[in-house]
Design a protein around this motif. Structure first.
Motif, PDB file in Angstrom:
ATOM      1  N   LEU A 315      -5.841  -9.829   3.147  1.00  0.00           N
ATOM      2  CA  LEU A 315      -6.657  -9.461   1.983  1.00  0.00           C
ATOM      3  C   LEU A 315      -7.454  -8.390   1.987  1.00  0.00           C
ATOM      4  CD1 LEU A 315      -7.878 -13.174   1.030  1.00  0.00           C
ATOM      5  CD2 LEU A 315      -5.996 -12.123  -0.205  1.00  0.00           C
ATOM      6  N   THR A 316      -7.942  -7.957   3.431  1.00  0.00           N
ATOM      7  CA  THR A 316      -8.512  -7.002   3.497  1.00  0.00           C
ATOM      8  C   THR A 316      -7.846  -5.578   3.263  1.00  0.00           C
ATOM      9  OG1 THR A 316      -9.794  -7.995   5.173  1.00  0.00           O
ATOM     10  CG2 THR A 316     -10.065  -5.713   5.183  1.00  0.00           C
ATOM     11  N   THR A 317      -6.428  -5.582   3.737  1.00  0.00           N
ATOM     12  CA  THR A 317      -5.439  -4.513   3.515  1.00  0.00           C
ATOM     13  C   THR A 317      -5.193  -4.191   2.287  1.00  0.00           C
ATOM     14  OG1 THR A 317      -4.281  -5.202   5.696  1.00  0.00           O
ATOM     15  CG2 THR A 317      -3.206  -3.739   4.183  1.00  0.00           C
ATOM     16  N   VAL A 318      -5.367  -5.335   1.276  1.00  0.00           N
ATOM     17  CA  VAL A 318      -5.428  -5.194  -0.072  1.00  0.00           C
ATOM     18  C   VAL A 318      -6.512  -4.059  -0.619  1.00  0.00           C
ATOM     19  CG1 VAL A 318      -5.261  -6.098  -2.390  1.00  0.00           C
ATOM     20  CG2 VAL A 318      -3.877  -7.326  -0.540  1.00  0.00           C
ATOM     21  N   LEU A 319      -7.529  -4.685  -0.073  1.00  0.00           N
ATOM     22  CA  LEU A 319      -8.851  -3.719  -0.380  1.00  0.00           C
ATOM     23  C   LEU A 319      -8.711  -2.270   0.429  1.00  0.00           C
ATOM     24  CD1 LEU A 319     -11.629  -3.385  -1.234  1.00  0.00           C
ATOM     25  CD2 LEU A 319     -12.448  -4.356   1.054  1.00  0.00           C
ATOM     26  N   ALA A 320      -8.100  -2.222   1.511  1.00  0.00           N
ATOM     27  CA  ALA A 320      -8.086  -0.899   1.999  1.00  0.00           C
ATOM     28  C   ALA A 320      -7.095   0.083   1.066  1.00  0.00           C
ATOM     29  CB  ALA A 320      -7.447  -1.040   3.438  1.00  0.00           C
ATOM     30  N   MET A 321      -5.947  -0.617   0.507  1.00  0.00           N
ATOM     31  CA  MET A 321      -4.736   0.006  -0.066  1.00  0.00           C
ATOM     32  C   MET A 321      -5.527   0.470  -1.394  1.00  0.00           C
ATOM     33  SD  MET A 321      -1.103  -1.242  -1.226  1.00  0.00           S
ATOM     34  CE  MET A 321      -1.774  -2.646  -2.362  1.00  0.00           C
ATOM     35  N   LEU A 322      -6.426  -0.145  -2.063  1.00  0.00           N
ATOM     36  CA  LEU A 322      -7.192   0.241  -3.407  1.00  0.00           C
ATOM     37  C   LEU A 322      -8.206   1.249  -3.094  1.00  0.00           C
ATOM     38  CD1 LEU A 322      -7.500  -3.319  -4.868  1.00  0.00           C
ATOM     39  CD2 LEU A 322      -5.940  -1.646  -5.387  1.00  0.00           C
ATOM     40  N   ILE A 323      -8.577   1.416  -1.766  1.00  0.00           N
ATOM     41  CA  ILE A 323      -9.632   2.423  -1.888  1.00  0.00           C
ATOM     42  C   ILE A 323      -9.458   3.770  -0.970  1.00  0.00           C
ATOM     43  CG2 ILE A 323     -11.584   0.550  -2.228  1.00  0.00           C
ATOM     44  CD1 ILE A 323     -11.997   0.694   0.775  1.00  0.00           C
ATOM     45  N   ILE A 324      -8.159   3.469  -0.348  1.00  0.00           N
ATOM     46  CA  ILE A 324      -8.129   4.697   0.758  1.00  0.00           C
ATOM     47  C   ILE A 324      -7.865   5.974   0.071  1.00  0.00           C
ATOM     48  CG2 ILE A 324      -5.583   4.421   0.796  1.00  0.00           C
ATOM     49  CD1 ILE A 324      -5.574   4.853   3.719  1.00  0.00           C
ATOM     50  N   ASP A 325      -7.544   6.352  -1.277  1.00  0.00           N
ATOM     51  CA  ASP A 325      -7.405   7.629  -1.669  1.00  0.00           C
ATOM     52  C   ASP A 325      -8.586   7.828  -2.739  1.00  0.00           C
ATOM     53  OD1 ASP A 325      -4.951   8.381  -1.070  1.00  0.00           O
ATOM     54  OD2 ASP A 325      -3.903   7.069  -2.371  1.00  0.00           O
ATOM     55  N   LYS A 326      -9.613   6.881  -2.670  1.00  0.00           N
ATOM     56  CA  LYS A 326     -10.911   7.132  -3.191  1.00  0.00           C
ATOM     57  C   LYS A 326     -11.944   7.422  -2.318  1.00  0.00           C
ATOM     58  CE  LYS A 326      -9.433   4.081  -7.172  1.00  0.00           C
ATOM     59  NZ  LYS A 326      -9.751   2.975  -8.058  1.00  0.00           N
ATOM     60  N   VAL A 327     -12.003   6.580  -1.137  1.00  0.00           N
ATOM     61  CA  VAL A 327     -12.964   6.876  -0.162  1.00  0.00           C
ATOM     62  C   VAL A 327     -12.697   7.874   0.985  1.00  0.00           C
ATOM     63  CG1 VAL A 327     -14.315   5.608   1.808  1.00  0.00           C
ATOM     64  CG2 VAL A 327     -13.949   4.357  -0.391  1.00  0.00           C
ATOM     65  N   GLY A 328     -11.244   8.021   1.118  1.00  0.00           N
ATOM     66  CA  GLY A 328     -10.725   8.806   2.225  1.00  0.00           C
ATOM     67  C   GLY A 328     -10.476   8.213   3.576  1.00  0.00           C
ATOM     68  N   ARG A 329      -9.641   8.845   4.317  1.00  0.00           N
ATOM     69  CA  ARG A 329      -9.305   8.225   5.474  1.00  0.00           C
ATOM     70  C   ARG A 329     -10.261   7.999   6.571  1.00  0.00           C
ATOM     71  NH1 ARG A 329      -5.433   8.957   1.367  1.00  0.00           N
ATOM     72  NH2 ARG A 329      -3.465  10.202   2.056  1.00  0.00           N
ATOM     73  N   LYS A 330     -11.074   9.250   6.767  1.00  0.00           N
ATOM     74  CA  LYS A 330     -12.052   9.491   7.662  1.00  0.00           C
ATOM     75  C   LYS A 330     -13.164   8.412   7.486  1.00  0.00           C
ATOM     76  CE  LYS A 330     -12.867  13.468   9.575  1.00  0.00           C
ATOM     77  NZ  LYS A 330     -13.158  14.894  10.003  1.00  0.00           N
TER      78      LYS A 330
END
Length: 466
Positions: A315-330
């Motif tokens: 479930l957390t990976t779903v969250l990460a997938m949704l925000i990674i291109d908005k929040v940024g990798r670093k």
């Protein structure tokens, strides 16, 4: 001019490749529910238990060493087909193996499949993606890995319950052995089902267009790019950009890797890949039930706790997938690794003071779930995205294999050493060590890794050239 994208087609291609991630996750996590049974059946000591877990990781190291060369020579698609075959053979072989050595042999074969797919699936997704969605789509692979983890935990839990209550009614001697008297065989053997599905659906996707351009098959590449972008102009633009990026006077891939900027990228990839394994995540995924049992839980309860760990991971990976291109990798790494350090210290505190202070097992479970949340939203989601996008197309397969090799060496060492560390450093000392290893990881990301969010693969390559 703004590009159009046939996002449904790109998602389909990414989904098929991500099934390899599911197999990666299942094969990696299924071992956690079989250790106690196999150790009892074959009278294994702590070193042999470590070898039972670590033997597949030896296969993974072999797999990543071959993956880059195979994919650069024969293509991403054919290499994924090979991994599906390896997973199928491993699952069936483990279910029917007669000795411990046979079991180890088939686990190594499955490990080779893990090593190959861990490089090729995210690489393929990265090469068929577009900059705007690449982080999310490559994260789809990591999501599939976590679904594989959860699937393995659920299968382990269900088969253990079934072996106790229900499987004794089976009449066929082999089925009775696989699902009742030696349920670990069913746990390992179930991998062959998704492996065969993966094998057949790969035939419905094309070869990577960037690999085709590299091999001078531009007409085939252009046809695929037109399906991705929906029009000829954007397809031609991407083809020209990739052609320019792949053109270089340096003939040898190894000489190209030794260029100062590219070598820096490779060394950074190696550093974050191997350090990430010493931050504890695979120790939890492999030995979670064993660690939970050491806190006083029964085998059934410890497997149920591991199911919860797998669910939070997914479930957390779903969250990460949704925000990674908005929040940024670093930024994801900064937030997540800080939380990992805190949770690891609290877990160590539980093992040193929990009994004296009467702290319940629920505290340990919450700390573990918080640790998995922080890990899944940061390093687990980011690592494969970074490794799949930070290298030039000419050496992308080879460079990913080098980084992947270091990752699996670290994973092997953790798989092999964790039983020894838990026994000799104590659980508290082991988790303090994991917390300390988080610090250099965060420093490398902060000082040496550029932000790649929103940039094309060709733009990222130019960043390293500078």
């Amino acid at each position: 001019m703004k590009q159009t994208v046939n996002i449904s087609y790109v998602v389909f291609l990414s989904f098929v490749a991500a099934v390899g991630g599911f197999l990666f996750g299942y094969d990696t996590a299924v071992i956690s529910g079989t250790i106690a049974q196999v150790a009892s059946l074959f009278s294994l000591d702590s070193i042999q238990q470590g070898w039972f877990v670590g033997c597949a990781l030896v296969g993974s190291i072999i797999g990543v060493m071959c993956a880059g060369v195979l994919s650069d020579s024969f293509g991403r698609k054919k290499t994924m087909i090979l991994s599906a075959i390896l997973f199928s053979v491993s699952g069936i072989g483990c279910a029917i193996s007669g000795t411990f050595n046979e079991l180890v042999f088939y686990r190594i074969i499955g490990g080779v499949g893990i090593g190959v797919v861990s490089i090729i699936s995210p690489l393929y997704i990265s090469e068929v993606s577009v900059p705007k969605y690449r982080g999310q789509l490559v994260s789809l692979y990591q999501l599939a890995v976590t679904v594989g983890f959860l699937g393995a935990y659920l299968v382990n839990y269900w088969l253990l319950q079934y072996s106790i209550d229900g499987a004794e009614k089976l009449t066929h001697p082999l089925m009775l052995k696989v699902f009742h008297t030696e349920a670990w065989r069913g746990m390992l053997g179930m991998e062959s089902v998704p492996a065969l599905i993966f094998f057949f659906i790969i035939f419905f996707i094309p070869e990577s267009p960037r690999w085709l351009i590299l091999k001078k098959k531009e007409s085939s590449a252009k046809h695929i790019l037109q399906r991705i972008y929906g029009n000829e102009n954007d397809a031609q633009t991407e083809l020209a950009a990739t052609r320019a990026a792949s053109h270089t006077e340096t003939k040898s891939e190894w000489k190209f890797i030794l260029k100062p900027g590219i070598m820096k990228a490779v060394l950074i990839g190696v550093g974050i890949a191997i350090l990430g394994q010493f931050m504890g995540v695979n120790a939890v995924l492999y030995y979670g039930p064993t660690i939970f049992e050491s806190s006083g839980l029964s085998n059934g309860d410890s497997l149920f706790y591991q199911v919860l760990v797998g669910a939070v991971n997914m479930l957390t990976t779903v969250l990460a997938m949704l925000i990674i291109d908005k929040v940024g990798r670093k930024k994801l790494v900064y937030y997540g690794v800080s939380g990992m350090i805190l949770s690891l210290i609290l877990i160590a505190f539980y093992f040193t003071q929990g009994e004296a202070l009467g702290i319940p097992n629920l505290f340990l479970l919450i700390c573990f779930l918080f640790y998995i949340f922080c890990c899944a939203v940061s390093i687990c989601a980011v690592i494969w995205v970074l490794l799949s996008e930070m290298y030039p197309i000419k050496v992308r397969g080879l460079a990913m294999s080098i980084a992947g090799f270091s990752l699996w060496v670290g994973t092997y060492l953790i798989g092999q050493l964790t039983p020894w560390m838990l026994e000799n450093l104590t659980p508290a000392g082991t988790f303090i060590l994991f917390a300390v290893m988080c610090v250099p990881y965060m420093l490398i990301i902060w000082k040496l890794v550029p932000e790649t969010t929103g940039k094309s693969l060709e733009e990222i390559e130019k960043m390293w050239d500078k």
